[in-house]
Structure formats: structure tokens, C-alpha cells
Design a protein around this motif. Sequence first.
Motif, PDB file in Angstrom:
ATOM      1  N   ASN A  62       0.829  -1.199   0.000  1.00 11.11           N
ATOM      2  CA  ASN A  62       0.000   0.000   0.000  1.00 11.11           C
ATOM      3  C   ASN A  62       0.867   1.254   0.000  1.00 11.11           C
ATOM      4  O   ASN A  62       1.905   1.301   0.668  1.00 11.11           O
ATOM      5  N   VAL A  63       0.448   2.252  -0.747  1.00 13.83           N
ATOM      6  CA  VAL A  63       1.071   3.571  -0.703  1.00 13.83           C
ATOM      7  C   VAL A  63      -0.026   4.575  -0.338  1.00 13.83           C
ATOM      8  O   VAL A  63      -1.212   4.330  -0.547  1.00 13.83           O
ATOM      9  N   THR A  64       0.388   5.693   0.204  1.00 15.57           N
ATOM     10  CA  THR A  64      -0.563   6.694   0.705  1.00 15.57           C
ATOM     11  C   THR A  64      -0.724   7.822  -0.300  1.00 15.57           C
ATOM     12  O   THR A  64       0.259   8.320  -0.861  1.00 15.57           O
ATOM     13  N   ILE A  65      -1.965   8.200  -0.540  1.00 15.91           N
ATOM     14  CA  ILE A  65      -2.226   9.401  -1.343  1.00 15.91           C
ATOM     15  C   ILE A  65      -2.785  10.482  -0.424  1.00 15.91           C
ATOM     16  O   ILE A  65      -3.653  10.219   0.406  1.00 15.91           O
ATOM     17  N   ASN A  66      -2.261  11.681  -0.567  1.00 13.61           N
ATOM     18  CA  ASN A  66      -2.744  12.828   0.195  1.00 13.61           C
ATOM     19  C   ASN A  66      -3.838  13.523  -0.604  1.00 13.61           C
ATOM     20  O   ASN A  66      -3.665  13.824  -1.793  1.00 13.61           O
ATOM     21  N   CYS A  67      -4.945  13.778   0.074  1.00 14.22           N
ATOM     22  CA  CYS A  67      -6.138  14.322  -0.586  1.00 14.22           C
ATOM     23  C   CYS A  67      -6.555  15.633   0.076  1.00 14.22           C
ATOM     24  O   CYS A  67      -6.251  15.879   1.252  1.00 14.22           O
ATOM     25  N   PHE A  68      -7.277  16.443  -0.690  1.00 14.47           N
ATOM     26  CA  PHE A  68      -7.695  17.762  -0.225  1.00 14.47           C
ATOM     27  C   PHE A  68      -9.127  18.010  -0.701  1.00 14.47           C
ATOM     28  O   PHE A  68      -9.513  17.562  -1.779  1.00 14.47           O
ATOM     29  N   SER A  69      -9.891  18.733   0.108  1.00 12.31           N
ATOM     30  CA  SER A  69     -11.228  19.105  -0.365  1.00 12.31           C
ATOM     31  C   SER A  69     -11.585  20.501   0.126  1.00 12.31           C
ATOM     32  O   SER A  69     -11.107  20.957   1.170  1.00 12.31           O
ATOM     33  N   ALA A 107      -9.491  16.893  -4.593  1.00 16.17           N
ATOM     34  CA  ALA A 107      -8.294  16.707  -5.417  1.00 16.17           C
ATOM     35  C   ALA A 107      -7.301  15.866  -4.628  1.00 16.17           C
ATOM     36  O   ALA A 107      -7.430  15.703  -3.407  1.00 16.17           O
ATOM     37  N   PHE A 108      -6.317  15.316  -5.315  1.00 18.53           N
ATOM     38  CA  PHE A 108      -5.330  14.473  -4.643  1.00 18.53           C
ATOM     39  C   PHE A 108      -3.996  14.556  -5.375  1.00 18.53           C
ATOM     40  O   PHE A 108      -3.929  14.912  -6.552  1.00 18.53           O
ATOM     41  N   ASP A 109      -2.934  14.249  -4.636  1.00 18.11           N
ATOM     42  CA  ASP A 109      -1.621  14.068  -5.240  1.00 18.11           C
ATOM     43  C   ASP A 109      -1.451  12.576  -5.494  1.00 18.11           C
ATOM     44  O   ASP A 109      -1.455  11.768  -4.544  1.00 18.11           O
ATOM     45  N   ALA A 110      -1.321  12.185  -6.757  1.00 18.39           N
ATOM     46  CA  ALA A 110      -1.147  10.776  -7.092  1.00 18.39           C
ATOM     47  C   ALA A 110       0.165  10.256  -6.516  1.00 18.39           C
ATOM     48  O   ALA A 110       1.095  11.033  -6.254  1.00 18.39           O
ATOM     49  N   PRO A 111       0.294   8.954  -6.292  1.00 14.47           N
ATOM     50  CA  PRO A 111       1.553   8.406  -5.769  1.00 14.47           C
ATOM     51  C   PRO A 111       2.754   8.888  -6.571  1.00 14.47           C
ATOM     52  O   PRO A 111       2.738   8.895  -7.809  1.00 14.47           O
ATOM     53  N   GLY A 112       3.798   9.321  -5.850  1.00 16.64           N
ATOM     54  CA  GLY A 112       5.008   9.797  -6.510  1.00 16.64           C
ATOM     55  C   GLY A 112       4.906  11.203  -7.043  1.00 16.64           C
ATOM     56  O   GLY A 112       5.822  11.687  -7.709  1.00 16.64           O
ATOM     57  N   ASN A 113       3.803  11.882  -6.775  1.00 14.09           N
ATOM     58  CA  ASN A 113       3.582  13.249  -7.246  1.00 14.09           C
ATOM     59  C   ASN A 113       3.241  14.144  -6.061  1.00 14.09           C
ATOM     60  O   ASN A 113       2.591  13.709  -5.105  1.00 14.09           O
ATOM     61  N   GLY A 114       3.655  15.411  -6.150  1.00 12.47           N
ATOM     62  CA  GLY A 114       3.319  16.351  -5.099  1.00 12.47           C
ATOM     63  C   GLY A 114       3.769  15.865  -3.736  1.00 12.47           C
ATOM     64  O   GLY A 114       4.919  15.484  -3.539  1.00 12.47           O
ATOM     65  N   SER A 115       2.839  15.829  -2.791  1.00 14.00           N
ATOM     66  CA  SER A 115       3.163  15.456  -1.409  1.00 14.00           C
ATOM     67  C   SER A 115       3.001  13.967  -1.134  1.00 14.00           C
ATOM     68  O   SER A 115       3.277  13.517  -0.008  1.00 14.00           O
ATOM     69  N   SER A 116       2.532  13.186  -2.111  1.00 10.45           N
ATOM     70  CA  SER A 116       2.310  11.749  -1.910  1.00 10.45           C
ATOM     71  C   SER A 116       3.596  10.985  -2.213  1.00 10.45           C
ATOM     72  O   SER A 116       4.016  10.880  -3.367  1.00 10.45           O
TER      73      SER A 116
END
Length: 285
Positions: A62-69, A107-116
Motif C-alpha cells: 500500500n502507498v498513501t495518497i494525500n487528498c484535499f477538499s 483533489a489528490f496528489d497521485a503516488p510519486g507526485n506532489g506530497s504523496s
Amino acid sequence: MKRLKQIINELKLTQAEPDAARMREFIFYSPKMPLRLHQEQLIAASKQFSLQVFDAHFTKANVTINCFSWGNGKRKVLLTHGWASKALDFYELITELQKIEDLEIIAFDAPGNGSSISEFSNLMLYADSVKSIAFNYAQPSALIGHSLGGMANIIAFQAIILKPHLLISIAPLIRLKENFEQSLDSVNIGVKDQDIFFSNFAKEFPVPAEHFNLAELYQLGPDLDHFLAYDPDDHISPYPFLKEFLAKNPTISAKSFENVGHYKILKSAEVIEDIVERISSLPMP
């Protein structure tokens, strides 16, 4: 960006026999650009949460995605960014969507992108992130995707029972293999070595890269409201591929926006105005 530059320099220095591992790293490593002040301020005003996505190809964990709303309306809009991008690259669009009543923007930062955090990323991790949000947070009323995110939205949409009222694709990628070829050409990787990369890709995923061609994969019905915005001179998502895709799917409402380019199309006031008008018309659930 520093790591990507190092990879590119190493590939260019070993043109006689490019390392297969370096080619793989070049394709699957997504460079990251830091947030600007106005983007940091918008994130600070968001609700933040994290979800898990299973990485079936790289880590098998599992990898974590950081999400925002933003907002808490009953109508949900999900934004899926492109390659080497992040959620807050939708800054201008998010700012305008916030003016619409009874809307939640996700919105979200996909794995390996942004803060994820993840070493590598790929199309399926993007699509699985969309699925994770739909299953574990909220069913979107509308999906908006840019570039690779546009392709990911369609793959996710078709893989699970999602019933959004509206799908918006902004300069979507149509053919993944050709995009890879374009990237490898940019660092002077020859056809013979590209063949090695694509052979390894087919073993790892395990489908050939040419499988990811929306002109062949797209199965969404004519009853779906699908709006597609594009620049006919886009060199990242070339118009000939898009033309073939649209010819096979004439019910998609496509609109040309000239001289905006693949990346600046996200900031185009005209594009944003069109999208906001369509999102404003979403029915209540």
C-alpha cells in the motif's frame, strides 16, 4: 527535478548501451515542483485526509495518497492531475469552482507526485487513486482530468460502477506508448533500446504499452455527458491521435482552444469558464 536531471545526464552519457534500469527510472519517476505561496494558502484552507492505494507493480504494498477538499456540498467534483503534476496545479480552476454553491471540490496528489511519497508512479496508480476516493470517501458527481489524469479517469470509470453526471477531459493523453516514445526520443534513446524497454514493460505490467490506447479502450456510452477541451497544436497529446479517438466517439462534446498549450490550458480563462458553467449545471443528488 534534480534527480530527473541526473537520470537524463546518465542516459545521455551512455548512449552506446543505455542501462535498462535507468530507462525504466526515467519513465516512471515523476519530477516534483514545490508549491508556490498562493498554492500553499489554498491547501491551508482545505480539509486534508489520506487514503491507501495498492501498488501492484513496484512495491507490491500500500502507498498513501494525500487528498484535499474544499466546501461540503452534496455535489462532488473530483480533479485528477497529469504526470509530473499535483492537485494544486488546478489552482485557478479550484478558485473559480469554490464560487459555486453546494459543491465539494476534491483533489489528490497521485503516488510519486506532489506530497504523496512513492519512488515511482504509473497510470494504474492514478486510476486506482480515483477508485480509492470513490470507494472510501465520496462518489463524484463529476470527474475532471488533465493529461494522464484524463486517461486515468476513463480507465477508473470503466473499471468500477461509477455514475457521474459529467466527465471532463482536458488535453487527455490518448496513446501511452507514443508518449513514452516521445520521452525516450527526447534523450536520444534509439529504437533498439526502446524495444528493450517496451519488452520489459510488457513483462512487468503485464500488457504491452500499446494496450493503453483510448481509441481502442474507450467503452463509455453515448448517454454520458463527456466534454473534452484541447489545443490542436498540443505536442504532448498530438491532435492526430485525438482526432481518431473523437471520430470513434462522436457523442463526446469536444472544443478546441487555440494557443493555450498542454499545460497552460489549465490556466486558460476561457477553458475554466466553460468548465465552471458545466459544473454549475450539475443536478442535485
